[in-house]
Each structure stands twice: as C-alpha cells, then as structure tokens.
Scaffold this motif. Structure first.
Motif: not given
Length: 202
Positions: A27-29, A53, A103-104, A106-107, A110-111, A201
């Motif tokens: 989850d934290k890459r 992360e 942030l990345h 991919s997140k 959700r964020r 997250d």
C-alpha cells in the motif's frame, strides 16, 4: 516528471506478522529487497520506500499490525522519477492551500475522496450550500456538498396565504444565491488540525 527521494528501510518482526506487513508495504509502494532470519521466528525485512510514504503514519500502522512487536529504521538511498501530482482541495470554489498535497497519481482519487468526506463532517453548515472539491489541474476527481443550514422563513405565516409563502421562499432562494456568490466559508481551526492529522489513506 518529479524526482522523489527513496529510502532503504529495515524492519524487524515476528514471522506471524509477515503477511500484514507485506500488505502495508504494498500500500505504501514499498519494494521488498530481501528477507533474512535473525533468531528464532524473527525476521529482518529490507525494503525500499518512497520517503513520503513512511514519514507520517507508517510507524503507527506498523505497530498496530504487529501489536507493537516490530521496529524499523531507514536511511537515504536514491532519487527516482515518479508520477507526482498536486491535489488541490477547493471549498466554495476557493483553493485552500493547507489541504492541498503532493502525492503519487495512483493515490490521488482515494486521498481526494477521503479529504472531501472529512471536510464535509468538519465544516459547520452555512446559510448556503458549500461545494467541496478535490481537483488535479482543471479536473475534479471527488466532490461533496455541505447542505444549507435550514431556516424556516414561512414559520410565522399562518393560514392559507400561499402567495405570501411563495414570495418568502423565492426571496430566501435569491438570498442564498447572493450569499453563495459573495459569502466566505468560515473554517474552524479545529478542522485544519483534524483533517491534517487524518490518515488519508484509510
């Protein structure tokens, strides 16, 4: 592309918590480099993580997963290109910089959903609707709306005077539109503290 710092992280834990730690790390890459047996059923896990992360809630979540039976440390490793974007949070169509984050990609969704939902809970109602949006550039990826603080303008209208009631309701509607256009949203200090300490997250 933005280069983000990565770190080498060493985690010592019992074998029984390996699955939970691997899920957290994914989850934290995180990238698992190697697993070593230390003594008995204890393991030494070597991971590489993006620094951003693990600097906030990683330790708390690690302790929770392992019931406190894990420890970790990290050291700087290298910089790596990553798809890092700026997520903006807008309240009543105004960007609130303290809530905006890098942030990345991919997140981001959700964020954004998490922040919008949290702000909807934390910001008190006003006399006009308050849109809360999470956006990347010009694209809105999440939205919530704080409903109007209801005021019954027809409470003193007794009997069947429907014309007067309609006029009062129309006047209220026009007033709400003006307030939405010119009004400012008061965000309590507690909201900033509450939102910024939230694990986004989750």
């Amino acid at each position: 592309m933005v280069e983000e710092p990565w770190v080498v992280c060493h985690i010592i834990t019992s074998e029984e918590y390996l699955g939970g730690i691997m899920n957290l790390s994914k989850d934290k890459r995180g990238v698992l480099e190697k697993t070593e047996s230390v003594s008995g059923n204890r393991l030494l896990l070597t991971y590489k993580f993006p620094l951003n992360e693990i600097v906030t809630d990683f330790n708390d979540r690690l302790k929770s997963i392992t019931q406190g039976y894990a420890s970790f440390d990290y050291e700087s490793d290298h910089y790596e290109k990553g798809d890092i974007i700026k997520l903006e949070i807008r309240v009543n169509e105004e960007t609130v910089d303290p809530f905006s984050v890098l942030l990345h990609r991919s997140k981001a969704e959700r964020r954004g959903r998490g922040l919008c939902a949290k702000l909807k809970e934390s910001i008190p109602k006003h006399l006009f609707k308050i849109p809360i949006q999470a956006a990347i550039g010009g694209s809105v990826i999440a939205r919530e709306t704080i409903s109007v603080l209801a005021k019954n303008v027809t409470a003193k209208c007794y009997g069947g005077d429907i014309t007067r009631k309609c006029k009062l309701l129309e006047k209220q509607k026009e007033g709400e539109a003006r307030m939405k256009e010119f009004g400012s949203v008061q965000i309590p200090q507690e909201t900033f503290i509450d939102v910024l300490k939230t694990d986004a997250d989750v």
